[in-house]
Design a protein around this motif. Structure first.
Motif, PDB file in Angstrom:
ATOM      1  N   UNK A  23      10.882 103.102 -27.441  1.00 58.51           N
ATOM      2  CA  UNK A  23      11.542 103.726 -26.304  1.00 58.51           C
ATOM      3  C   UNK A  23      12.366 102.773 -25.461  1.00 58.51           C
ATOM      4  N   UNK A  24      12.469 101.538 -25.907  1.00 57.18           N
ATOM      5  CA  UNK A  24      13.208 100.538 -25.136  1.00 57.18           C
ATOM      6  C   UNK A  24      14.702 100.808 -25.195  1.00 57.18           C
ATOM      7  N   UNK A  25      15.276 100.956 -24.031  1.00 55.26           N
ATOM      8  CA  UNK A  25      16.729 101.119 -23.917  1.00 55.26           C
ATOM      9  C   UNK A  25      17.256 100.010 -23.026  1.00 55.26           C
ATOM     10  N   UNK A  26      18.359  99.436 -23.429  1.00 54.75           N
ATOM     11  CA  UNK A  26      18.953  98.348 -22.661  1.00 54.75           C
ATOM     12  C   UNK A  26      19.245  98.824 -21.238  1.00 54.75           C
ATOM     13  N   UNK A  27      19.642 100.075 -21.084  1.00 53.11           N
ATOM     14  CA  UNK A  27      19.929 100.628 -19.758  1.00 53.11           C
ATOM     15  C   UNK A  27      18.698 100.575 -18.855  1.00 53.11           C
ATOM     16  N   UNK A  28      17.517 100.837 -19.446  1.00 53.30           N
ATOM     17  CA  UNK A  28      16.288 100.814 -18.662  1.00 53.30           C
ATOM     18  C   UNK A  28      15.924  99.396 -18.236  1.00 53.30           C
ATOM     19  N   UNK A  29      16.145  98.440 -19.119  1.00 51.70           N
ATOM     20  CA  UNK A  29      15.890  97.036 -18.772  1.00 51.70           C
ATOM     21  C   UNK A  29      16.840  96.613 -17.653  1.00 51.70           C
ATOM     22  N   UNK A  30      18.103  96.992 -17.765  1.00 50.58           N
ATOM     23  CA  UNK A  30      19.088  96.652 -16.728  1.00 50.58           C
ATOM     24  C   UNK A  30      18.665  97.236 -15.379  1.00 50.58           C
ATOM     25  N   UNK A  31      18.231  98.485 -15.390  1.00 47.15           N
ATOM     26  CA  UNK A  31      17.787  99.117 -14.146  1.00 47.15           C
ATOM     27  C   UNK A  31      16.552  98.414 -13.583  1.00 47.15           C
ATOM     28  N   UNK A  32      15.594  98.089 -14.444  1.00 46.69           N
ATOM     29  CA  UNK A  32      14.375  97.399 -14.010  1.00 46.69           C
ATOM     30  C   UNK A  32      14.695  96.035 -13.407  1.00 46.69           C
ATOM     31  N   UNK A  33      15.653  95.330 -14.009  1.00 46.12           N
ATOM     32  CA  UNK A  33      16.022  93.989 -13.545  1.00 46.12           C
ATOM     33  C   UNK A  33      17.047  94.019 -12.413  1.00 46.12           C
ATOM     34  N   UNK A  34      17.671  95.173 -12.209  1.00 44.04           N
ATOM     35  CA  UNK A  34      18.699  95.271 -11.178  1.00 44.04           C
ATOM     36  C   UNK A  34      19.978  94.541 -11.543  1.00 44.04           C
ATOM     37  N   UNK A  35      20.330  94.600 -12.835  1.00 45.01           N
ATOM     38  CA  UNK A  35      21.534  93.926 -13.328  1.00 45.01           C
ATOM     39  C   UNK A  35      22.339  94.903 -14.181  1.00 45.01           C
ATOM     40  N   UNK A  36      23.492  94.446 -14.622  1.00 46.80           N
ATOM     41  CA  UNK A  36      24.316  95.278 -15.499  1.00 46.80           C
ATOM     42  C   UNK A  36      23.879  95.109 -16.955  1.00 46.80           C
ATOM     43  N   UNK A  37      24.180  96.107 -17.774  1.00 47.59           N
ATOM     44  CA  UNK A  37      23.912  96.007 -19.211  1.00 47.59           C
ATOM     45  C   UNK A  37      24.698  94.840 -19.812  1.00 47.59           C
ATOM     46  N   UNK A  38      25.882  94.605 -19.284  1.00 50.89           N
ATOM     47  CA  UNK A  38      26.729  93.525 -19.793  1.00 50.89           C
ATOM     48  C   UNK A  38      26.011  92.184 -19.714  1.00 50.89           C
ATOM     49  N   UNK A  39      25.275  91.959 -18.636  1.00 44.29           N
ATOM     50  CA  UNK A  39      24.554  90.701 -18.491  1.00 44.29           C
ATOM     51  C   UNK A  39      23.466  90.576 -19.565  1.00 44.29           C
ATOM     52  N   UNK A  40      22.809  91.651 -19.881  1.00 44.44           N
ATOM     53  CA  UNK A  40      21.782  91.623 -20.927  1.00 44.44           C
ATOM     54  C   UNK A  40      22.429  91.318 -22.273  1.00 44.44           C
ATOM     55  N   UNK A  41      23.549  91.965 -22.545  1.00 47.85           N
ATOM     56  CA  UNK A  41      24.253  91.700 -23.802  1.00 47.85           C
ATOM     57  C   UNK A  41      24.774  90.257 -23.848  1.00 47.85           C
TER      58      UNK A  41
END
Length: 192
Positions: A23-41
């Protein structure tokens, strides 16, 4: 590890512990961390890179909290590694939950199996080395194959972990089961 990268991995672990790997979605990690998806990528390239980094992060964190003090016998270090997986600290519980989620997801996701396999192998090798250390310093006796004993002991910890996380075992009970199993599997030199 940079503070930002560590924060992203902490957020990833929280999401995995709550929703699982599948169920891991990059969008959820970004929201949890308070950052953009771009930063995760930027940091992890893709979801698979994020998952692999999260597994490595969990393993590194476990090594930090389960490490024995310098001067410990092989047996003491082995016991510390095993019972260190059961502590009433949020990071330890989260690590255990994430590990369980990785193992469960690898049942259905062939791409996760190499990641889980490598992490498990690393743990088994580390424990087998501690068993050898215990034999050399006399704190462990017997003729059990160190690798086979490490496989059995890690499987026990993984099995107890699910019961411990769900409240079916207390931390003290889980630790007691591990200690008893260690004594049966690899008798101490004091008992020889």
């Amino acid at each position: 590890m940079t503070t930002r990268r560590a924060k992203l991995l902490q957020s990833t672990c929280r999401v995995i512990a709550l929703r699982g790997v599948r169920g891991l979605r990059v969008e959820d990690v970004a929201a949890e961390a308070g950052v953009s998806k771009t930063l995760i990528y930027y940091h992890f390239r893709d979801r698979a890179g994020l998952i692999a980094a999260a597994m490595e992060y969990v393993n590194d964190r476990a090594e930090d909290y389960a490490h024995a003090a310098d001067g410990a016998t092989g047996r003491e270090a082995l016991l510390r590694q095993l019972v260190g997986e059961f502590q009433d600290e949020s990071a330890v519980r989260e690590n255990s939950a994430v590990w369980g989620e990785f193992r469960a997801a690898a049942t259905f996701d062939d791409t996760l199996r190499p990641v889980v396999s490598a992490a498990t192998e690393r743990w088994i090798v580390d424990l087998a080395e501690l068993i050898e250390d215990g034999r050399e310093d006399g704190s462990i006796v017997g003729r059990s194959d160190p690798r086979a004993a490490a496989v059995r002991l890690t499987a026990l910890v993984e099995g107890l972990s699910g019961r411990w996380l769900s409240g079916l075992l207390s931390t003290a009970e889980a630790r007691s089961h591990v200690s008893d199993a260690l004594e049966r599997e690899l008798p101490s030199g004091a008992d020889a």
